[in-house]
Design a protein around this motif. Structure first.
Motif, PDB file in Angstrom:
ATOM      1  N   LEU A 112      28.367  65.647  -9.688  1.00  0.00           N
ATOM      2  CA  LEU A 112      28.368  66.971  -9.208  1.00  0.00           C
ATOM      3  C   LEU A 112      29.121  67.831 -10.464  1.00  0.00           C
ATOM      4  CD1 LEU A 112      27.293  68.394  -6.623  1.00  0.00           C
ATOM      5  CD2 LEU A 112      29.312  68.183  -5.856  1.00  0.00           C
ATOM      6  N   HIS A 113      28.629  68.628 -11.169  1.00  0.00           N
ATOM      7  CA  HIS A 113      29.052  69.154 -12.229  1.00  0.00           C
ATOM      8  C   HIS A 113      29.961  70.033 -11.889  1.00  0.00           C
ATOM      9  CE1 HIS A 113      25.463  67.585 -13.914  1.00  0.00           C
ATOM     10  NE2 HIS A 113      25.736  67.893 -15.230  1.00  0.00           N
ATOM     11  N   CYS A 114      29.833  70.888 -10.867  1.00  0.00           N
ATOM     12  CA  CYS A 114      30.824  71.958 -10.394  1.00  0.00           C
ATOM     13  C   CYS A 114      32.140  71.273 -10.222  1.00  0.00           C
ATOM     14  CB  CYS A 114      30.084  72.945  -9.270  1.00  0.00           C
ATOM     15  SG  CYS A 114      29.878  71.892  -7.937  1.00  0.00           S
ATOM     16  N   LEU A 115      32.070  70.052  -9.443  1.00  0.00           N
ATOM     17  CA  LEU A 115      33.236  69.340  -9.157  1.00  0.00           C
ATOM     18  C   LEU A 115      34.064  69.103 -10.225  1.00  0.00           C
ATOM     19  CD1 LEU A 115      35.312  68.243  -6.972  1.00  0.00           C
ATOM     20  CD2 LEU A 115      33.713  65.852  -7.203  1.00  0.00           C
ATOM     21  N   ARG A 116      33.346  68.332 -11.332  1.00  0.00           N
ATOM     22  CA  ARG A 116      34.089  68.233 -12.581  1.00  0.00           C
ATOM     23  C   ARG A 116      34.620  69.390 -13.195  1.00  0.00           C
ATOM     24  NH1 ARG A 116      31.162  67.669 -17.132  1.00  0.00           N
ATOM     25  NH2 ARG A 116      29.253  66.922 -15.941  1.00  0.00           N
ATOM     26  N   LEU A 117      34.024  70.537 -13.406  1.00  0.00           N
ATOM     27  CA  LEU A 117      34.247  71.653 -13.918  1.00  0.00           C
ATOM     28  C   LEU A 117      35.388  72.502 -13.228  1.00  0.00           C
ATOM     29  CD1 LEU A 117      31.076  73.175 -15.209  1.00  0.00           C
ATOM     30  CD2 LEU A 117      32.742  71.995 -16.687  1.00  0.00           C
ATOM     31  N   ALA A 118      35.455  72.404 -11.942  1.00  0.00           N
ATOM     32  CA  ALA A 118      36.394  72.960 -11.206  1.00  0.00           C
ATOM     33  C   ALA A 118      37.903  71.961 -11.453  1.00  0.00           C
ATOM     34  CB  ALA A 118      36.231  72.894  -9.623  1.00  0.00           C
ATOM     35  N   ARG A 119      37.654  70.768 -11.236  1.00  0.00           N
ATOM     36  CA  ARG A 119      38.907  70.015 -11.666  1.00  0.00           C
ATOM     37  C   ARG A 119      39.301  70.015 -12.878  1.00  0.00           C
ATOM     38  NH1 ARG A 119      36.546  64.321  -8.713  1.00  0.00           N
ATOM     39  NH2 ARG A 119      37.786  64.651  -6.731  1.00  0.00           N
ATOM     40  N   GLN A 120      38.328  70.262 -13.953  1.00  0.00           N
ATOM     41  CA  GLN A 120      38.865  70.571 -15.369  1.00  0.00           C
ATOM     42  C   GLN A 120      39.590  71.854 -15.516  1.00  0.00           C
ATOM     43  OE1 GLN A 120      35.800  69.880 -18.082  1.00  0.00           O
ATOM     44  NE2 GLN A 120      36.667  70.947 -19.703  1.00  0.00           N
ATOM     45  N   ASN A 121      39.319  72.941 -14.954  1.00  0.00           N
ATOM     46  CA  ASN A 121      39.831  74.327 -15.038  1.00  0.00           C
ATOM     47  C   ASN A 121      41.134  74.316 -14.309  1.00  0.00           C
ATOM     48  OD1 ASN A 121      37.538  75.445 -16.238  1.00  0.00           O
ATOM     49  ND2 ASN A 121      36.526  76.157 -14.280  1.00  0.00           N
ATOM     50  N   ALA A 122      41.449  73.604 -13.079  1.00  0.00           N
ATOM     51  CA  ALA A 122      42.630  73.362 -12.494  1.00  0.00           C
ATOM     52  C   ALA A 122      43.464  72.686 -13.391  1.00  0.00           C
ATOM     53  CB  ALA A 122      42.532  72.661 -11.227  1.00  0.00           C
ATOM     54  N   PHE A 123      43.052  71.669 -13.860  1.00  0.00           N
ATOM     55  CA  PHE A 123      43.875  70.978 -14.806  1.00  0.00           C
ATOM     56  C   PHE A 123      44.510  71.781 -16.007  1.00  0.00           C
ATOM     57  CE2 PHE A 123      44.485  68.601 -18.975  1.00  0.00           C
ATOM     58  CZ  PHE A 123      45.334  67.693 -18.561  1.00  0.00           C
ATOM     59  N   LYS A 124      43.586  72.501 -16.895  1.00  0.00           N
ATOM     60  CA  LYS A 124      43.868  73.497 -17.831  1.00  0.00           C
ATOM     61  C   LYS A 124      44.837  74.480 -17.267  1.00  0.00           C
ATOM     62  CE  LYS A 124      39.587  73.271 -20.517  1.00  0.00           C
ATOM     63  NZ  LYS A 124      38.466  74.089 -20.974  1.00  0.00           N
ATOM     64  N   GLU A 125      44.950  74.974 -16.044  1.00  0.00           N
ATOM     65  CA  GLU A 125      45.822  76.047 -15.584  1.00  0.00           C
ATOM     66  C   GLU A 125      47.047  75.474 -15.001  1.00  0.00           C
ATOM     67  OE1 GLU A 125      43.176  77.977 -12.759  1.00  0.00           O
ATOM     68  OE2 GLU A 125      41.745  78.584 -14.474  1.00  0.00           O
ATOM     69  N   LYS A 126      47.244  74.155 -15.048  1.00  0.00           N
ATOM     70  CA  LYS A 126      48.173  73.158 -14.649  1.00  0.00           C
ATOM     71  C   LYS A 126      48.488  73.594 -13.240  1.00  0.00           C
ATOM     72  CE  LYS A 126      50.131  73.447 -19.141  1.00  0.00           C
ATOM     73  NZ  LYS A 126      51.221  73.893 -20.330  1.00  0.00           N
ATOM     74  N   ARG A 127      47.485  73.279 -12.433  1.00  0.00           N
ATOM     75  CA  ARG A 127      47.762  73.364 -10.952  1.00  0.00           C
ATOM     76  C   ARG A 127      47.121  72.417 -10.145  1.00  0.00           C
ATOM     77  NH1 ARG A 127      43.233  75.682  -8.891  1.00  0.00           N
ATOM     78  NH2 ARG A 127      41.876  76.715 -10.195  1.00  0.00           N
ATOM     79  N   GLU A 128      47.183  71.979  -8.970  1.00  0.00           N
ATOM     80  CA  GLU A 128      46.553  71.301  -8.211  1.00  0.00           C
ATOM     81  C   GLU A 128      45.179  71.351  -8.022  1.00  0.00           C
ATOM     82  OE1 GLU A 128      47.332  67.725  -6.985  1.00  0.00           O
ATOM     83  OE2 GLU A 128      49.100  67.953  -8.560  1.00  0.00           O
ATOM     84  N   PHE A 129      44.178  70.815  -8.045  1.00  0.00           N
ATOM     85  CA  PHE A 129      42.772  71.382  -7.705  1.00  0.00           C
ATOM     86  C   PHE A 129      42.785  71.358  -6.152  1.00  0.00           C
ATOM     87  CE2 PHE A 129      38.886  69.295  -5.730  1.00  0.00           C
ATOM     88  CZ  PHE A 129      37.885  70.300  -6.291  1.00  0.00           C
ATOM     89  N   GLN A 130      42.098  72.392  -5.791  1.00  0.00           N
ATOM     90  CA  GLN A 130      41.850  72.604  -4.154  1.00  0.00           C
ATOM     91  C   GLN A 130      40.420  72.552  -3.978  1.00  0.00           C
ATOM     92  OE1 GLN A 130      44.449  72.591  -2.176  1.00  0.00           O
ATOM     93  NE2 GLN A 130      46.001  72.585  -3.731  1.00  0.00           N
TER      94      GLN A 130
END
Length: 410
Positions: A112-130
Motif C-alpha cells: 500500500l503505497h500511501c501507507l509507506r509514504l505516510a509513514r515516511q513523511n511522519a518519520f521525516k517530520e520526527k513524529r509518530e505515525f497515526q
C-alpha cells in the motif's frame, strides 16, 4: 485460449527485488489456469530484466499517452488485464475500460503505497505515525480510487487489507489476500543448509531504489552498528543490494567492518552463508521479501515491528523483533553467538513459511476466485457502485489529459 495482459511498471527483475519475484509468481499462477500471458510495459529495458520468452510469456513495449495502445489492446482482446501497481491503472485503466469493457481488471498493489509514504513523511517530520495520516496523504486518494475502479485488488498484507476496509470502507469483495508464495522445495532443508559454525557475519540485503532500504542502512551506520560494534568488536556487516547510489557506496568503512558489497551475483547463497540478517526498517509497507528469503535460507533475523508486520501472525519470529536500537544491537549479538537460540529461530522460520507462504495453501482458492469473478463480472460491477462512479468521472478526466499530452507531443 484465454489471455492475460499484464501492464508492468517495470520489466520483472526477480534477482533485484521481491516485486520482481512476486510478478513471476503471478505469471505462474495464471499459466496454471490455462492463460496465455502477454507482458507489456512502458519502461526501458534493463540489464537485469528476466528473459520472458524463457517462461513462454510474450513481451510487448507500450507507450504512455499514445493511442497505439488502443489498437494493441483491441487486437489482443484479453480476458483479464492485470495492472502492476496503481500508477499503471491510472495511465492505462481508462483505455482498457473503453476498448475492452468486458475484460476483468485486476490490480496488484505490491504494497500500500500511501501507507509507506505516510509513514515516511511522519518519520521525516520526527513524529509518530497515526492512522489518520492516511486520510490526508495525497497518494491515498489516487491509490484508493484505483482500487475502487478495479474488479479485484491483490494484497500481500492482511494489515493493509484491514486498513482499506476499516479506514477507507472498501468492500471486502474487492480485495484478495495473496502473499508472496513458496514452493515446497523452496523451503530450506536444514540438514543441507550451512551449519551455525559454517556461517559468519551479519547481513543486510535490499534494493536501494527502495527508500526504506537506504534509510535502514543509514540507521545501521549511524546508530545500531556503533552500539553493536562496541560490544562485539570483531563483528562484520556485509551490505548487498541492487542499484546502490554513490550515497550508499560512500558508507563503506573497512575499519568499522561496515562493508558495502553492491549487487549480489547469487542473493540466496549470500544469505545462506550469513549467520544473522539485520533489517532495522523504520518505515515501509507490505511484507518484506528479504525476511522471507532469510527464512528460506535458514538464516535468523533481527528486524523492527515495521519489518515483521503481517508476516508471522501469532507464530514466533525467526529471531527477534525490536524497535529500540540499543536492544536491537544486544539481541543481534545474542542471536549471533548463542547456537541453541539460533537453531530455534531457524526452526521458527520454517514453521512460518509452512503455515503462511506455501503456494498450495493459496493456488486452489485463487483459481476459484478468478473463475467466479469471470462468470459474475457484470453483477460484481453493479455491486461496486462507487467504482463505477469513479470509472465514469476519472475515465474522462484522465482520458482528456492523456489526449492533450499526446497532441502536445506531436
Amino acid at each position: 485460449m484465454r489471455t492475460l495482459l499484464i501492464i508492468g511498471f517495470v520489466w520483472p527483475e526477480p534477482n533485484s527485488s521481491a516485486a520482481g519475484g512476486r510478478m513471476m509468481q503471478l505469471i505462474s499462477l495464471f499459466q496454471q489456469q490455462g492463460f496465455s500471458i502477454v507482458f507489456s510495459s512502458p519502461a526501458q529495458d534493463s540489464d537485469f530484466m528476466i528473459d520472458l520468452a524463457q517462461y513462454s510469456v510474450l513481451k510487448r513495449s507500450i507507450n504512455l499517452n499514445c493511442s497505439s495502445f488502443d489498437v494493441f489492446i483491441k487486437e489482443l482482446n484479453p480476458t483479464i488485464v492485470l495492472f502492476d501497481r496503481f500508477m499503471m491503472e491510472e495511465q492505462f485503466g481508462w483505455r482498457v475500460a473503453e476498448n475492452c469493457p468486458a475484460a476483468m481488471r485486476i490490480l496488484d498493489t505490491e504494497d500500500l503505497h500511501c501507507l509507506r509514504l505516510a509513514r515516511q513523511n511522519a518519520f521525516k517530520e520526527k513524529r509518530e505515525f497515526q492512522i489518520s495520516d492516511l486520510l490526508v496523504e495525497e497518494v491515498a486518494k489516487r491509490e484508493v480510487a484505483s482500487i475502487l475502479r478495479c474488479d479485484l485488488s491483490l494484497m500481500i498484507s492482511e494489515f493493509e487489507m484491514e486498513l482499506l476496509q476499516n479506514i477507507f470502507k472498501i468492500d471486502s469483495r474487492l480485495l484478495y489476500y495473496l502473499p508472496l508464495l513458496l514452493h515446497t522445495d523452496q523451503i530450506s532443508d536444514l540438514e543441507k543448509s550451512p551449519s551455525f559454525e559454517d556461517r559468519k557475519d551479519f547481513l543486510f540485503i535490499g534494493n536501494f531504489l527502495h527508500v526504506p532500504n537506504f534509510n535502514a542502512v543509514q540507521y545501521l551506520k549511524e546508530t545500531i552498528w556503533p552500539l553493536l560494534k562496541k560490544q562485539f568488536p570483531e563483528a562484520i556487516l556485509n551490505i548487498y543490494g541492487a542499484y546502490p547510489s554513490q550515497k550508499v557506496l560512500q558508507l563503506n568503512n573497512v575499519k568499522e567492518g561496515f562493508l558495502i558489497k553492491g549487487r549480489a551475483d547469487d542473493a540466496m547463497q549470500v544469505v545462506k552463508n550469513s549467520r544473522v540478517v539485520l533489517a532495522p526498517l523504520r518505515f515501509g509497507a507490505g511484507i518484506k521479501g528479504k525476511l522471507l528469503e532469510a527464512m528460506q535460507c535458514g538464516t535468523p533475523s533481527v528486524t523492527t515491528s515495521i519489518g515483521a508486520e503481517s508476516m508471522h501472525a501469532n507464530l514466533s519470529w525467526n529471531g527477534f523483533i525490536e524497535d529500540n536500537p540499543v536492544v536491537f544491537a544486544e539481541k543481534a549479538i545474542v542471536l549471533y553467538q548463542d547456537e541453541k537460540l539460533w537453531l530455534q529461530a531457524q526452526k521458527n522460520g520454517i514453521k512460518i513459511m509452512e503455515h503462511r507462504y506455501l503456494k498450495p495453501l493459496f493456488e486452489g482458492d485463487f483459481k476459484e476466485r478468478i473463475g467466479e469473478l469471470l462468470l459474475n463480472l457484470e453483477q460484481h460491477r453493479l455491486n461496486n457502485f462507487m467504482g463505477e462512479l469513479l470509472q465514469h468521472h476519472t475515465l474522462r478526466s484522465t482520458k482528456y489529459m492523456s489526449k492533450w499530452i499526446e497532441e502536445k507531443n506531436r
